[in-house]
Write a protein that holds these residues in place. Structure first.
Motif, PDB file in Angstrom:
ATOM      1  N   PHE A 112       9.129  11.646  -4.816  1.00  0.00           N
ATOM      2  CA  PHE A 112       9.371  10.389  -5.518  1.00  0.00           C
ATOM      3  C   PHE A 112      10.126   9.375  -4.651  1.00  0.00           C
ATOM      4  O   PHE A 112       9.679   8.237  -4.493  1.00  0.00           O
ATOM      5  CB  PHE A 112      10.098  10.646  -6.836  1.00  0.00           C
ATOM      6  N   PRO A 113      11.275   9.731  -4.047  1.00  0.00           N
ATOM      7  CA  PRO A 113      11.932   8.743  -3.177  1.00  0.00           C
ATOM      8  C   PRO A 113      11.121   8.425  -1.922  1.00  0.00           C
ATOM      9  O   PRO A 113      11.144   7.289  -1.429  1.00  0.00           O
ATOM     10  CB  PRO A 113      13.273   9.402  -2.821  1.00  0.00           C
ATOM     11  N   LEU A 114      10.396   9.414  -1.394  1.00  0.00           N
ATOM     12  CA  LEU A 114       9.565   9.154  -0.220  1.00  0.00           C
ATOM     13  C   LEU A 114       8.438   8.188  -0.546  1.00  0.00           C
ATOM     14  O   LEU A 114       8.014   7.402   0.311  1.00  0.00           O
ATOM     15  CB  LEU A 114       8.995  10.466   0.322  1.00  0.00           C
ATOM     16  N   ALA A 115       7.937   8.215  -1.786  1.00  0.00           N
ATOM     17  CA  ALA A 115       6.892   7.270  -2.194  1.00  0.00           C
ATOM     18  C   ALA A 115       7.423   5.839  -2.172  1.00  0.00           C
ATOM     19  O   ALA A 115       6.732   4.916  -1.728  1.00  0.00           O
ATOM     20  CB  ALA A 115       6.377   7.626  -3.588  1.00  0.00           C
ATOM     21  N   VAL A 116       8.646   5.644  -2.647  1.00  0.00           N
ATOM     22  CA  VAL A 116       9.259   4.309  -2.608  1.00  0.00           C
ATOM     23  C   VAL A 116       9.408   3.843  -1.167  1.00  0.00           C
ATOM     24  O   VAL A 116       9.076   2.704  -0.816  1.00  0.00           O
ATOM     25  CB  VAL A 116      10.621   4.319  -3.326  1.00  0.00           C
ATOM     26  N   LEU A 117       9.897   4.742  -0.303  1.00  0.00           N
ATOM     27  CA  LEU A 117      10.102   4.399   1.102  1.00  0.00           C
ATOM     28  C   LEU A 117       8.766   4.130   1.802  1.00  0.00           C
ATOM     29  O   LEU A 117       8.666   3.239   2.649  1.00  0.00           O
ATOM     30  CB  LEU A 117      10.851   5.534   1.804  1.00  0.00           C
ATOM     31  N   SER A 118       7.737   4.875   1.429  1.00  0.00           N
ATOM     32  CA  SER A 118       6.417   4.650   1.994  1.00  0.00           C
ATOM     33  C   SER A 118       5.874   3.277   1.597  1.00  0.00           C
ATOM     34  O   SER A 118       5.308   2.551   2.427  1.00  0.00           O
ATOM     35  CB  SER A 118       5.454   5.747   1.529  1.00  0.00           C
ATOM     36  N   GLY A 119       6.043   2.909   0.327  1.00  0.00           N
ATOM     37  CA  GLY A 119       5.619   1.588  -0.107  1.00  0.00           C
ATOM     38  C   GLY A 119       6.345   0.482   0.637  1.00  0.00           C
ATOM     39  O   GLY A 119       5.751  -0.530   1.022  1.00  0.00           O
ATOM     40  N   PHE A 120       7.635   0.690   0.882  1.00  0.00           N
ATOM     41  CA  PHE A 120       8.425  -0.282   1.639  1.00  0.00           C
ATOM     42  C   PHE A 120       7.885  -0.416   3.058  1.00  0.00           C
ATOM     43  O   PHE A 120       7.699  -1.527   3.574  1.00  0.00           O
ATOM     44  CB  PHE A 120       9.888   0.157   1.669  1.00  0.00           C
ATOM     45  N   ALA A 121       7.614   0.726   3.713  1.00  0.00           N
ATOM     46  CA  ALA A 121       7.148   0.703   5.101  1.00  0.00           C
ATOM     47  C   ALA A 121       5.777   0.042   5.225  1.00  0.00           C
ATOM     48  O   ALA A 121       5.537  -0.759   6.138  1.00  0.00           O
ATOM     49  CB  ALA A 121       7.098   2.133   5.647  1.00  0.00           C
ATOM     50  N   LEU A 122       4.867   0.370   4.315  1.00  0.00           N
ATOM     51  CA  LEU A 122       3.534  -0.229   4.361  1.00  0.00           C
ATOM     52  C   LEU A 122       3.577  -1.716   4.033  1.00  0.00           C
ATOM     53  O   LEU A 122       2.735  -2.491   4.503  1.00  0.00           O
ATOM     54  CB  LEU A 122       2.601   0.503   3.397  1.00  0.00           C
ATOM     55  N   CYS A 123       4.556  -2.114   3.241  1.00  0.00           N
ATOM     56  CA  CYS A 123       4.733  -3.522   2.915  1.00  0.00           C
ATOM     57  C   CYS A 123       5.034  -4.340   4.179  1.00  0.00           C
ATOM     58  O   CYS A 123       4.619  -5.496   4.295  1.00  0.00           O
ATOM     59  CB  CYS A 123       5.864  -3.666   1.900  1.00  0.00           C
ATOM     60  N   ILE A 124       5.750  -3.750   5.137  1.00  0.00           N
ATOM     61  CA  ILE A 124       6.083  -4.456   6.382  1.00  0.00           C
ATOM     62  C   ILE A 124       4.804  -4.881   7.097  1.00  0.00           C
ATOM     63  O   ILE A 124       4.692  -6.010   7.576  1.00  0.00           O
ATOM     64  CB  ILE A 124       6.951  -3.554   7.281  1.00  0.00           C
ATOM     65  N   TRP A 125       3.834  -3.970   7.164  1.00  0.00           N
ATOM     66  CA  TRP A 125       2.567  -4.310   7.801  1.00  0.00           C
ATOM     67  C   TRP A 125       1.875  -5.451   7.051  1.00  0.00           C
ATOM     68  O   TRP A 125       1.386  -6.401   7.664  1.00  0.00           O
ATOM     69  CB  TRP A 125       1.669  -3.078   7.840  1.00  0.00           C
ATOM     70  N   ALA A 126       1.822  -5.367   5.738  1.00  0.00           N
ATOM     71  CA  ALA A 126       1.107  -6.371   4.945  1.00  0.00           C
ATOM     72  C   ALA A 126       1.752  -7.749   5.056  1.00  0.00           C
ATOM     73  O   ALA A 126       1.066  -8.766   5.189  1.00  0.00           O
ATOM     74  CB  ALA A 126       1.049  -5.924   3.488  1.00  0.00           C
ATOM     75  N   VAL A 127       3.084  -7.800   5.015  1.00  0.00           N
ATOM     76  CA  VAL A 127       3.784  -9.089   5.052  1.00  0.00           C
ATOM     77  C   VAL A 127       3.660  -9.739   6.421  1.00  0.00           C
ATOM     78  O   VAL A 127       3.503 -10.965   6.533  1.00  0.00           O
ATOM     79  CB  VAL A 127       5.266  -8.898   4.671  1.00  0.00           C
ATOM     80  N   CYS A 128       3.707  -8.932   7.484  1.00  0.00           N
ATOM     81  CA  CYS A 128       3.691  -9.490   8.840  1.00  0.00           C
ATOM     82  C   CYS A 128       2.290  -9.831   9.334  1.00  0.00           C
ATOM     83  O   CYS A 128       2.150 -10.521  10.356  1.00  0.00           O
ATOM     84  CB  CYS A 128       4.341  -8.506   9.819  1.00  0.00           C
ATOM     85  N   LEU A 129       1.241  -9.352   8.646  1.00  0.00           N
ATOM     86  CA  LEU A 129      -0.113  -9.558   9.149  1.00  0.00           C
ATOM     87  C   LEU A 129      -0.460 -11.046   9.273  1.00  0.00           C
ATOM     88  O   LEU A 129      -0.928 -11.497  10.329  1.00  0.00           O
ATOM     89  CB  LEU A 129      -1.115  -8.855   8.230  1.00  0.00           C
ATOM     90  N   SER A 130      -0.231 -11.823   8.226  1.00  0.00           N
ATOM     91  CA  SER A 130      -0.628 -13.234   8.244  1.00  0.00           C
ATOM     92  C   SER A 130       0.103 -14.041   9.310  1.00  0.00           C
ATOM     93  O   SER A 130      -0.535 -14.740  10.109  1.00  0.00           O
ATOM     94  CB  SER A 130      -0.427 -13.860   6.863  1.00  0.00           C
ATOM     95  N   PRO A 131       1.449 -13.985   9.376  1.00  0.00           N
ATOM     96  CA  PRO A 131       2.114 -14.749  10.440  1.00  0.00           C
ATOM     97  C   PRO A 131       1.774 -14.255  11.831  1.00  0.00           C
ATOM     98  O   PRO A 131       1.767 -15.041  12.788  1.00  0.00           O
ATOM     99  CB  PRO A 131       3.609 -14.589  10.127  1.00  0.00           C
ATOM    100  N   ALA A 132       1.477 -12.958  11.994  1.00  0.00           N
ATOM    101  CA  ALA A 132       1.088 -12.452  13.314  1.00  0.00           C
ATOM    102  C   ALA A 132      -0.248 -13.039  13.738  1.00  0.00           C
ATOM    103  O   ALA A 132      -0.410 -13.503  14.879  1.00  0.00           O
ATOM    104  CB  ALA A 132       1.028 -10.923  13.300  1.00  0.00           C
ATOM    105  N   VAL A 133      -1.239 -13.027  12.833  1.00  0.00           N
ATOM    106  CA  VAL A 133      -2.537 -13.620  13.156  1.00  0.00           C
ATOM    107  C   VAL A 133      -2.380 -15.114  13.426  1.00  0.00           C
ATOM    108  O   VAL A 133      -2.968 -15.656  14.377  1.00  0.00           O
ATOM    109  CB  VAL A 133      -3.539 -13.379  12.012  1.00  0.00           C
ATOM    110  N   ALA A 134      -1.575 -15.797  12.612  1.00  0.00           N
ATOM    111  CA  ALA A 134      -1.369 -17.234  12.806  1.00  0.00           C
ATOM    112  C   ALA A 134      -0.702 -17.514  14.141  1.00  0.00           C
ATOM    113  O   ALA A 134      -1.011 -18.513  14.800  1.00  0.00           O
ATOM    114  CB  ALA A 134      -0.520 -17.794  11.659  1.00  0.00           C
ATOM    115  N   GLY A 135       0.227 -16.645  14.549  1.00  0.00           N
ATOM    116  CA  GLY A 135       0.925 -16.851  15.811  1.00  0.00           C
ATOM    117  C   GLY A 135       0.078 -16.593  17.034  1.00  0.00           C
ATOM    118  O   GLY A 135       0.442 -16.992  18.145  1.00  0.00           O
ATOM    119  N   LEU A 136      -1.057 -15.934  16.857  1.00  0.00           N
ATOM    120  CA  LEU A 136      -1.922 -15.581  17.989  1.00  0.00           C
ATOM    121  C   LEU A 136      -3.208 -16.394  18.025  1.00  0.00           C
ATOM    122  O   LEU A 136      -4.080 -16.138  18.861  1.00  0.00           O
ATOM    123  CB  LEU A 136      -2.274 -14.089  17.922  1.00  0.00           C
TER     124      LEU A 136
END
Length: 409
Positions: A112-136
């Motif tokens: 259960f706590p690992l699921a929360v942490l996993s969602g947090f970690a995967l969120c980093i990829w999703a949030v950074c994708l758009s500005p990364a593509v825009a920056g390149l």
């Protein structure tokens, strides 16, 4: 006779295709998406084999969603302070490590706590994708770049699922000692985590620059962002409403067999892949804002038609058209967002957008589940179509101003 079209395509590719470090980031996405598509294809089956039931799996999935929503704003702050490259590097490493722990530590009190942490970690990829593509990329290249990213994500997810379905059998065949199904699935899951972690190699070669570090996110102060976020909230209600219940709609409402349902979804993946790839042609001819509005109005029309569908063939064709139009606007939406906000606000804009979208989808999924039981599919599909029309009108009213620094940063 074919010289002019060929030259036209070549000229379009020369001016519109992304270049340089975008392709390095594209390789990062391939490793990450392939590894985690394998992981999520097998993980629930692995937990079921260890004795967990569907109720526990549902709780784990909900906790992952909570972790993703809670991680959006902290991720934006990290991107502002550390820069996109270091934030992405940390997110990929954290997601890989947490996933290894989820495979190794299987009792519910840890899952259960690992699921929360996993969602947090995967969120980093999703949030950074758009500005990364825009920056390149430049403004002209972004629709093509986002289309390539989203289309490759769908294609790689299909390949990852295909590989995940076969790897446990290969591992059992290659093992020196007999392995149980659960043991071979565990080995395949560890392999999936290792493949995702390979994304750390190409990302170390990126030179994404960031704005001056800040201690907190800027507020959505621009007129565009203040208008865009409510529009995105309404559109998130649309995208999160019907897809979670599509299989139930076909099997229980339309009467499709489970085997045929698998075929419908397989074709749906191919349709989405093709629709996203051709999306830049639509946005080139209509403009981003108009193209997004047209795809949303088409989505509304397909939902209204689905509400009145009576035969299996009608429902299948309308569902494919619905998924194509709904997915086609994603490159346009995120290109529009990255073009219309200043470069030093892209991290914040992406964080707020992901937060609003995720929260809206959670609300939509919950509300639609109750509404279907009370009112039936036809009424609910009509209501979702109405929301799509509202979203289209809100996107149509977005301010047209483009910041002076919208080129590559």
């Amino acid at each position: 006779m074919n010289v002019i079209p060929l030259e036209s395509c070549r000229a379009w590719w020369t001016t519109r295709a992304p270049r340089g470090e975008f392709w390095t980031y594209f390789c990062v996405a391939l490793f990450f998406n392939f590894g985690f598509s394998m992981f999520f294809f097998l993980f629930n089956l692995y937990l079921l084999g260890l004795g967990l039931n569907e109720r526990s799996l549902g709780v784990i999935g909900s906790l992952m969603a909570v972790g993703s929503v809670c991680g959006t704003i902290p991720t934006g702050i990290l991107a502002e302070r550390l820069g996109l490259r270091w934030t992405l590097t940390g997110g990929i490493a954290l997601a890989s490590i947490v996933s290894i722990l989820r495979v190794a530590i299987v009792w519910p009190s840890a899952q259960f706590p690992l699921a929360v942490l996993s969602g947090f970690a995967l969120c980093i990829w999703a949030v950074c994708l758009s500005p990364a593509v825009a920056g390149l990329t430049t403004e002209d290249q972004r629709p093509s770049a986002f289309s390539l990213m989203f289309a490759s994500g769908i294609g790689v997810a299909g390949l990852g699922g295909l590989a995940a379905g076969r790897f446990p059998a290969y591992i059992r065949a290659l093992a020196h000692a007999p392995l149980t199904t659960t043991q071979s699935e565990r080995a395949a899951l560890f392999l999936a985590c290792a493949i995702a972690a390979l994304a750390l190699i190409p990302i170390s070669r990126l030179t994404l620059r960031s704005a001056t570090p800040r201690k907190r996110l800027v507020r959505p102060s621009t007129p565009f962002l203040r208008t865009f976020l409510p529009a995105m909230a309404v559109w998130g209600l649309v995208t999160g409403a019907f897809p979670p219940f599509a299989n139930v709609y076909f099997v229980h409402h339309i009467g499709l067999s489970l085997q045929s349902m698998g075929s419908v979804f397989s074709v749906s993946q191919l349709v989405q892949f093709g629709a996203i790839l051709i999306a830049p042609l639509l946005f080139r001819s209509t403009g981003l804002a108009t193209g997004v509005m047209l795809t949303q109005l088409t989505t509304a029309a397909m939902l209204l038609a689905l509400a009145r569908a009576h035969t299996l063939a009608q429902a299948a064709w309308l569902y494919w058209a619905y998924m194509a139009s709904q997915c086609m606007n994603e490159p346009g939406i995120y290109s529009l967002l990255m073009d219309r906000v200043p470069s030093n606000e892209r991290n914040a804009a992406s964080s707020y957008t992901f937060f609003i979208n995720a929260a809206s989808q959670i609300v939509a999924s919950t509300a639609v589940g109750f509404s279907i039981v009370r009112f039936g599919y036809s009424a609910v599909l009509c209501a979702i179509a109405s929301l799509a029309v509202v979203a289209a009108l809100l996107f149509w009213r977005l301010p047209n101003s483009v910041p002076a620094d919208s080129a590559i940063t």
